[in-house]
Each structure stands twice: as C-alpha cells, then as structure tokens.
Design a protein around this motif. Sequence first.
Motif, mmCIF file in Angstrom:
data_model
loop_
_atom_site.group_PDB
_atom_site.id
_atom_site.type_symbol
_atom_site.label_atom_id
_atom_site.label_comp_id
_atom_site.label_asym_id
_atom_site.label_seq_id
_atom_site.Cartn_x
_atom_site.Cartn_y
_atom_site.Cartn_z
ATOM 1 N N CYS A 9 -2.495 -4.651 -7.396
ATOM 2 C CA CYS A 9 -2.803 -4.905 -5.991
ATOM 3 C C CYS A 9 -1.559 -4.671 -5.126
ATOM 4 O O CYS A 9 -1.652 -4.107 -4.037
ATOM 5 N N ALA A 10 -0.397 -5.076 -5.608
ATOM 6 C CA ALA A 10 0.842 -4.869 -4.853
ATOM 7 C C ALA A 10 1.143 -3.384 -4.711
ATOM 8 O O ALA A 10 1.500 -2.908 -3.620
ATOM 9 N N THR B 57 -1.268 -1.852 -2.247
ATOM 10 C CA THR B 57 -0.938 -2.244 -0.878
ATOM 11 C C THR B 57 0.251 -1.444 -0.358
ATOM 12 O O THR B 57 0.261 -1.015 0.798
ATOM 13 N N VAL C 33 -1.257 -8.750 -2.540
ATOM 14 C CA VAL C 33 -1.203 -8.288 -1.150
ATOM 15 C C VAL C 33 0.070 -8.782 -0.483
ATOM 16 O O VAL C 33 0.732 -8.037 0.255
ATOM 17 N N LEU D 219 -4.997 -11.644 -6.379
ATOM 18 C CA LEU D 219 -5.147 -10.674 -5.292
ATOM 19 C C LEU D 219 -4.278 -11.044 -4.089
ATOM 20 O O LEU D 219 -3.628 -10.189 -3.490
ATOM 21 N N THR E 115 -2.254 -8.677 -10.077
ATOM 22 C CA THR E 115 -1.279 -8.861 -9.009
ATOM 23 C C THR E 115 -0.445 -7.603 -8.828
ATOM 24 O O THR E 115 -0.228 -7.132 -7.704
ATOM 25 N N GLY F 271 2.930 -6.718 -1.795
ATOM 26 C CA GLY F 271 2.806 -5.364 -1.266
ATOM 27 C C GLY F 271 3.180 -5.264 0.200
ATOM 28 O O GLY F 271 3.904 -4.351 0.610
ATOM 29 N N MET F 272 2.686 -6.197 1.005
ATOM 30 C CA MET F 272 3.007 -6.175 2.434
ATOM 31 C C MET F 272 4.496 -6.419 2.678
ATOM 32 O O MET F 272 5.101 -5.802 3.564
#
Length: 176
Positions: free
Chosen positions: A95-96, A99, A162, A158, A92, A165-166
Amino acid sequence: VFARIEPRGKERIVKSLQRQGHVVAMTGDGINDAFALKHSDVGIAVSNATDVARAAADIVITSDNLFSIHAALREGRRVVALIQLMAAFSLTTLCAIATVLLGGLLWATSALIGPLHIVWLTMIVYLLPLLSLLTDVTLPYRFASARVWNRRRGMTALGLGVLVGMTSVLVGLYGQ
C-alpha cells in the motif's frame, strides 16, 4: 477432557460440541475410536494405534508422550502468528509503494521513483523483515481466535501503508 467413554458416547460428545461451535480434537488408538476420530475437527491417533484409527485420524503422533500434542499446538499457534505478521507487513508495504507511485504521478512533475527503484525497494523492504521473522524463535503469540485475518488488521495495515506512502510523497515533493 473425557476418558473411558463408549464409542456411541464419543460420537455424541463430538457432535454436541461441534453444534455449540467448538473446535473438537479427539485422541484415540482403537477401532472403536475411528468414528469419533474421523468426525472430529482434529483426529489424533497415538503411536500404538490400530491401522483403522491411524487411517481415520488427521494426525498420528509418533511418541507415546501426549505432551507432544501440546508442543504441536504451540508451534501451530506460532506459525499462525508469523503468518499474521507477514500478511500485515506485506499489505502495509504494498500500500505504501502504491501510494508513492500514485502520489508521484498526481502531484509531481516527474515520477518520484523509477522501475529500478521499485525493484530495489521491494527487495530491501521484504528481505530484512522476512529474515527476522523466520529466525525469531522467541516470538510471543496472541491467539485470540482461529481467524488469521480480520477487518481491523486489514484497515490498520492499509491506513499505515497510506500514511507511510503519503509521508514519502511529501518528502519527495519537498526535495524537488
């Protein structure tokens, strides 16, 4: 639980259970137990076992108390739960961060975070949860299967990465 079984019977029981997809653990202390200890998934020799049984076993318990097997299973399950938590957390987090980097490069006029920020974030993001996971002795475990990782856990990690991150990219763009 089977007790007082002839050596050939032990062999048949182990093979039969394995054919049915079971994980088979076998305890023994004598030469006649060596074959079943060797061919079971987990062979456990007790403290007063013969040298042949000890050599054939995967684990040799040093106490005469068979409840130590139960304690070892509980500890193993706790370790598996910690590995699952750390793997999900790591995926996690990575992935962040990815992103944020990609989103900043695609939508921002300049990078949202620099190389030193990445190092600092990685240290802080990993250090505190790692310390909490390593010092938590009361962690309840859920041991549904022998698999440490599955597709559902991966997709959840995941997706959360994301999402985080977004959200970070949008907050960074709003602040510019």
